[in-house]
Design an enzyme around this catalytic site. Structure first.
Site, short mmCIF file in Angstrom:
data_model
loop_
_atom_site.label_atom_id
_atom_site.label_comp_id
_atom_site.label_asym_id
_atom_site.label_seq_id
_atom_site.Cartn_x
_atom_site.Cartn_y
_atom_site.Cartn_z
N SER A 5 0.83 -1.20 0.00
CA SER A 5 0.00 0.00 0.00
C SER A 5 0.85 1.24 0.00
O SER A 5 1.79 1.34 0.78
CB SER A 5 -0.98 0.05 1.17
OG SER A 5 -0.34 0.25 2.39
N CYS A 6 0.51 2.13 -0.90
CA CYS A 6 0.96 3.53 -0.88
C CYS A 6 2.35 3.80 -1.46
O CYS A 6 3.27 2.99 -1.34
CB CYS A 6 0.89 4.13 0.51
SG CYS A 6 -0.71 4.00 1.30
N ASP A 7 2.44 4.96 -2.06
CA ASP A 7 3.71 5.55 -2.50
C ASP A 7 3.64 7.03 -2.23
O ASP A 7 2.63 7.68 -2.52
CB ASP A 7 3.93 5.31 -4.00
CG ASP A 7 4.19 3.86 -4.32
OD1 ASP A 7 5.37 3.44 -4.25
OD2 ASP A 7 3.24 3.14 -4.63
#
Length: 415
Positions: A5-7
């Site tokens: 999840s997520c950048d």
């Protein structure tokens, strides 16, 4: 659950155009989770007051700054956001050798919001987060579900002048001051360039047998599960974010950052059971007389969403169509045991976006029409925002309803 999840990415001059810092984040969460865009004004409190975060109560500050947040609508904190002083923060889930606690404490998303509410620079936000981490710890379920999804956190914190990476393992942490470009994903990434650290971090690692006390201290290698020596060349989203920033170095603009966040092939724009449910890009001029501009989607998949601008000005018009319903003490998150049911948390923009995405999936013609309209709207917004960034004497009263008006225009584009 698999670590995914997520950048979060940032670029500083001279990697950017126009002497600005450009911040961007994709929030990757369960595909049915609603992310809302919500504004909280600055506020003063009586001394000794208490603050109820997602799971625990802590001491309230005597005053808080105005914030704009993109957050999973079931919790108190946020995945990403900005404050009135141009501080922006995004967080990432990270895992490593230090055990993750299931005990309810502050979520990383709570720490993010607290940093924004209580600090007027990036480094002060770092101080707020590590102080609260030491006092209250981090832990608790990070998903609106009976199953447990827990993690430690890393943060990318930026303001008009500088940016910091803060990575944690339990209460231990290391921080790196950013030079030109940097990104974080779901791995510890600070290596031997450690500009600040928890005073007991190295001794703790040595006592656990993770570091012999002789080799150069490499935070990611010591605290990670995996061999991190080839993070930049080993593939995955962290590698892709790194390559994208280097590819555009010297020419990074808000449009470039948006294009990186929209990239599906790299995995940065995540699809599937975990997907990009909200995105943010901020433009932070180093000249304090120029306004910062923060763009949010408030809907899944930035490739099929409109980045809508927000500027901190007096008398902000309520963001009603991106604010989710509230359920007070009847919210299943507040009841024990938690998460026994899921209420409908969809806000108006989310509902309309959901309807049009279904139509686009069924009709190539509809998809083309909607995306062309969104692209034209976004270009118009970007041009308008460029004009105000270059104008230190802009009329603030014109922008109190900037974001809600943009939401209305997006909804009309779906019809």
């Amino acid at each position: 659950m698999e670590p995914c999840s997520c950048d979060t990415l940032v670029a500083l001059p001279p990697a950017t155009v126009g002497g600005r810092i450009i911040f961007g984040k994709n929030s990757d969460r369960p595909d049915d989770e609603v992310q809302e865009i919500i504004y909280f004004p600055a506020k003063n409190y009586e001394p000794g007051g208490k603050l109820e975060c997602t799971y625990i109560e802590i001491e309230q500050a005597e005053s808080t700054y105005a914030v704009i947040l993109s957050r999973p609508s079931w919790l108190w904190g946020a995945e990403m956001g900005a404050n009135e002083h141009g501080v922006c923060i995004g967080n990432e889930a990270v895992w490593g050798r230090e055990e993750v606690s299931d005990e309810e404490a502050l979520l990383g998303m709570d720490l993010l919001r607290l940093g924004l509410e209580r600090a007027n620079t990036a480094e002060k936000a770092l101080d707020v987060i590590v102080d609260l981490l030491e006092r209250y710890g981090q832990g608790g379920n990070c998903m609106e579900d009976r199953g447990s999804f827990t993690y430690h956190n890393s943060f990318l914190i930026a303001d008009r002048k500088e940016a910091w990476i803060l990575e944690t393992a339990g209460k231990y942490w290391a921080a790196e001051k950013v030079e030109e470009t940097r990104n974080i994903s779901n791995n510890l990434s600070i290596t031997t360039k450690i500009d600040r650290e928890h005073p007991g971090m190295r001794e703790y690692a040595r006592n656990r047998g993770w570091w012999d006390g002789k080799k150069e201290f490499h935070f990611a290698a010591v605290y990670s599960y995996d061999n991190t020596a080839r993070l930049i060349t080993s593939g995955g989203r962290y590698c892709e974010g790194y390559k994208q920033l280097k590819k555009h170095k010297g020419s990074i603009t808000v449009e470039v950052m948006m294009s990186i966040l929209r990239d599906k092939e790299s995995g940065i724009n995540m699809q599937g059971g975990f997907m990009t449910t909200g995105s943010m890009v901020s433009v932070l001029p180093q000249d304090s007389s120029r306004p910062c501009v923060h763009f949010f989607t408030g809907t899944p998949d930035p490739d099929r969403s409109l980045f809508k601008p927000f500027v901190f000005v007096p008398n902000i018009v309520p963001l009603l169509k991106t604010t989710s319903p509230t359920f007070g003490p009847d919210d299943p998150v507040k009841k024990s045991p938690r998460f026994q049911t899921k209420p409908d948390r969809r806000h108006e923009l989310y509902i309309q976006h959901e309807i049009v995405i279904d139509m686009m999936d069924k009709s190539q013609k509809k998809e083309t029409e909607v995306l062309q309209h969104i692209k034209a709207l976004e270009k118009e917004k970007l041009e308008k925002m460029e004009s105000i960034i270059q104008n230190s004497c802009f009329d603030a009263s014109e922008f109190a309803d900037l974001f809600p008006n943009s939401v209305e225009e997006e909804i009309k584009a779906y019809k």
